[in-house]
Write a protein that holds these residues in place. Structure first.
Motif, short mmCIF file in Angstrom:
data_model
loop_
_atom_site.label_atom_id
_atom_site.label_comp_id
_atom_site.label_asym_id
_atom_site.label_seq_id
_atom_site.Cartn_x
_atom_site.Cartn_y
_atom_site.Cartn_z
N PRO A 103 -40.72 -8.20 -66.48
CA PRO A 103 -39.71 -7.50 -67.27
C PRO A 103 -39.02 -8.44 -68.25
CG PRO A 103 -38.82 -8.04 -65.12
CD PRO A 103 -40.25 -8.53 -65.12
N VAL A 104 -38.20 -7.85 -69.14
CA VAL A 104 -37.53 -8.65 -70.17
C VAL A 104 -36.08 -8.25 -70.33
CG1 VAL A 104 -39.66 -8.95 -71.51
CG2 VAL A 104 -38.09 -7.08 -72.07
N VAL A 105 -35.34 -9.10 -71.03
CA VAL A 105 -34.02 -8.76 -71.55
C VAL A 105 -34.18 -8.68 -73.07
CG1 VAL A 105 -31.64 -9.54 -71.85
CG2 VAL A 105 -32.81 -9.86 -69.64
N ARG A 106 -34.15 -7.47 -73.58
CA ARG A 106 -34.38 -7.26 -75.02
C ARG A 106 -33.12 -7.59 -75.82
NH1 ARG A 106 -37.73 -3.94 -78.44
NH2 ARG A 106 -36.59 -3.46 -80.36
N ILE A 107 -33.31 -8.33 -76.92
CA ILE A 107 -32.20 -8.66 -77.81
C ILE A 107 -32.36 -7.86 -79.10
CG2 ILE A 107 -30.99 -10.49 -79.04
CD1 ILE A 107 -30.90 -10.78 -76.00
N ASP A 108 -31.39 -7.00 -79.40
CA ASP A 108 -31.41 -6.16 -80.58
C ASP A 108 -30.35 -6.62 -81.58
OD1 ASP A 108 -33.44 -4.39 -79.73
OD2 ASP A 108 -32.00 -3.31 -78.48
N TYR A 109 -30.41 -6.05 -82.78
CA TYR A 109 -29.41 -6.35 -83.79
C TYR A 109 -28.02 -6.00 -83.25
CZ TYR A 109 -26.23 -5.89 -87.64
OH TYR A 109 -25.13 -6.03 -88.43
N LEU A 159 -22.79 -13.26 -79.10
CA LEU A 159 -22.73 -14.16 -77.96
C LEU A 159 -22.15 -13.47 -76.73
CD1 LEU A 159 -23.15 -16.92 -76.73
CD2 LEU A 159 -20.95 -17.63 -77.70
N ASP A 160 -21.12 -12.66 -76.91
CA ASP A 160 -20.53 -11.97 -75.76
C ASP A 160 -21.55 -11.07 -75.08
OD1 ASP A 160 -18.12 -13.22 -76.19
OD2 ASP A 160 -17.21 -11.52 -77.24
N SER A 161 -22.39 -10.43 -75.89
CA SER A 161 -23.43 -9.57 -75.32
C SER A 161 -24.42 -10.39 -74.51
CB SER A 161 -24.17 -8.82 -76.43
OG SER A 161 -23.31 -7.95 -77.13
N LEU A 162 -24.81 -11.54 -75.05
CA LEU A 162 -25.76 -12.38 -74.31
C LEU A 162 -25.14 -12.86 -72.99
CD1 LEU A 162 -28.55 -13.90 -74.49
CD2 LEU A 162 -27.19 -15.90 -75.11
N SER A 207 -22.91 -11.47 -71.22
CA SER A 207 -22.83 -10.36 -70.26
C SER A 207 -24.18 -10.09 -69.62
CB SER A 207 -22.32 -9.10 -70.95
OG SER A 207 -23.29 -8.59 -71.86
N LEU A 208 -25.26 -10.48 -70.29
CA LEU A 208 -26.60 -10.24 -69.77
C LEU A 208 -27.12 -11.37 -68.91
CD1 LEU A 208 -28.23 -8.76 -73.00
CD2 LEU A 208 -27.75 -7.51 -70.90
N ILE A 209 -26.83 -12.61 -69.28
CA ILE A 209 -27.44 -13.74 -68.56
C ILE A 209 -26.41 -14.71 -67.99
CG2 ILE A 209 -29.46 -13.60 -70.07
CD1 ILE A 209 -28.56 -16.24 -71.35
N GLY A 210 -25.14 -14.52 -68.29
CA GLY A 210 -24.10 -15.41 -67.73
C GLY A 210 -23.74 -16.51 -68.69
N ASP A 237 -28.23 -18.28 -83.48
CA ASP A 237 -27.73 -19.65 -83.42
C ASP A 237 -26.70 -19.79 -82.30
OD1 ASP A 237 -27.32 -22.33 -84.13
OD2 ASP A 237 -25.77 -21.81 -85.58
N ALA A 238 -25.82 -18.81 -82.19
CA ALA A 238 -24.82 -18.84 -81.12
C ALA A 238 -25.48 -18.73 -79.75
CB ALA A 238 -23.81 -17.72 -81.32
N HIS A 239 -26.52 -17.89 -79.64
CA HIS A 239 -27.25 -17.74 -78.38
C HIS A 239 -27.87 -19.06 -77.95
CE1 HIS A 239 -28.03 -13.12 -79.11
NE2 HIS A 239 -26.75 -13.42 -79.03
N MET A 240 -28.60 -19.70 -78.89
CA MET A 240 -29.29 -20.95 -78.55
C MET A 240 -28.30 -22.06 -78.24
SD MET A 240 -32.45 -20.04 -78.54
CE MET A 240 -31.82 -18.42 -78.02
N GLY A 241 -27.19 -22.08 -78.96
CA GLY A 241 -26.16 -23.07 -78.68
C GLY A 241 -25.59 -22.91 -77.28
N HIS A 242 -25.36 -21.66 -76.88
CA HIS A 242 -24.84 -21.39 -75.53
C HIS A 242 -25.83 -21.85 -74.48
CE1 HIS A 242 -22.81 -19.28 -72.30
NE2 HIS A 242 -23.93 -18.62 -72.02
#
Length: 368
Positions: free
Chosen positions: A350-356, A360-363, A365-368, A186-191
């Protein structure tokens, strides 16, 4: 009086006599009204006005005869694409991507100044709902020199999710890493929805790889593998709430549910190749190109689209690429880490894999 003169007078008298007889016959047979009709000259007919021909857009709407139809007109330098119909309330579908030598198409925009500025906030694509007034809308296109497009250096991350959990502590079995906590999702999609990210469609990504289309630097594609039930129950409501375009890669031998939301695209994870082959690796690297193509054709028929697949287990080789292309798919996604750039191998995305545990901070750092 000569004989010739007498003959002429007699002939004239005969003509007069015949005319009189005919007049009497008409009066006796049809009455005075018909006699008057015969005697009176007919008035000249008034010509019917020639109807004004419909414009191309008016004709589209008339043929559609649908109050939800929206006629889209495309405007811009060198733009020759004909108007097309879209459906209000649905996402835009099949918007054209014009081509021009030495240029990259800059996209479609809601206003001409936005097109000139390549404003991502005003860019319109298949991630947006169709909204128009009086069943019409005008979109504006722009161009960018190919050298400028390459110099910008856009790299597009394809996010790969799998299953989802409501447990903040995560699941406790061997697939634990595959389960994203729904609060993190939810935090990822909101961002993504609120910080200016652009959501390319797959046909846009294909044109971008070829260098034919400009994509904004902050572009991202959201995908889910396997169409697990937790995707439907937990993740899709989040996608809907934020209005984020997402792709569900489905193994059609296992399930072929209709799209659960207008914001979810169904794409192929093969029909029945999400199984191990003879050597323990996936069928994708065990079967022939013809066998792979046959499986993907079945999947394409079920889903009604051939565009991009996700390799099961991420396994692929040159034969797999050949089978994918043979079945008419433009792209294939791996599980190898990285982002998509101009010139990326379209059959090894290629992909950016999202793991458990990736919040949001991790996302960021990966995509800005």
């Amino acid at each position: 009086m000569t004989g010739r003169a007498r003959l002429a007078i007699s002939a004239a008298a005969v003509v007069v006599l015949i005319a009189a007889v005919l007049a009497v016959f008409v009066l006796l047979r049809g009455g005075p009204d018909e006699a008057e009709a015969v005697a009176a000259p007919s008035p000249s007919a008034t010509p019917s006005p020639t109807p004004t021909p419909l414009t191309e857009i008016e004709q589209l709407l008339a043929d559609a005869d649908d109050p939800s139809a929206c006629a889209v007109e495309f405007t811009g330098d060198g733009i020759v694409d004909a108007p097309m119909l879209q459906t209000q309330g649905a996402l835009y579908a099949g918007l054209p991507i014009p081509a021009r030598e030495g240029m990259a198409f800059g996209g479609w925009y809601s206003a001409p100044d936005a097109a000139t500025a390549f404003d991502p906030a005003s860019r319109v694509n298949g991630a947006d709902e169709v909204v128009c007034e009086d069943q019409r809308i005008e979109l504006f296109g722009s161009w960018m020199p190919s050298e400028q497009n390459a110099a910008i250096g856009t790299r597009v991350p394809i996010l790969m999710y799998h299953q989802f959990t409501t447990r903040p502590e995560g699941e406790d079995h061997w697939l634990r890493g595959n389960y994203a906590y729904i609060g993190d999702f939810d935090a990822h999609m909101g961002h993504i929805a609120t910080t200016g990210f652009y959501l390319p469609t797959w046909d846009e990504l294909s044109a971008f790889i070829d260098g034919r289309l400009y994509l904004p630097p902050r572009s991202v594609i959201v995908t889910d593998d396997d169409a697990d039930q937790t995707w439907f129950d937990l993740a899709v409501p989040v996608v809907d709430a934020h209005g984020v375009l997402a792709t569900s890669f489905m193994v059609t031998a296992y399930r072929s549910d209709p799209a659960p939301s207008i914001h979810v695209l169904r794409r192929s994870h093969t029909h029945d190749m999400h199984e191990a082959g003879d050597d323990g690796q996936g069928r994708m690297v065990n079967w022939t190109a013809d066998e792979i193509a046959a499986d993907l054709n079945t999947s394409g028929d079920v889903l009604g689209v051939r565009e991009v697949i996700a390799y099961p287990f991420g396994h692929y080789n040159d034969t797999a690429k050949q089978g994918v292309a043979q079945a008419g798919y433009e792209m294939a996604r791996t599980i190898e880490p990285g982002t998509v750039a101009i010139g990326t191998d379209r059959y090894a995305l290629p992909v950016v894999r999202i793991d458990y545990g990736m919040g949001l901070d991790s996302l960021i750092s990966l995509i800005g």
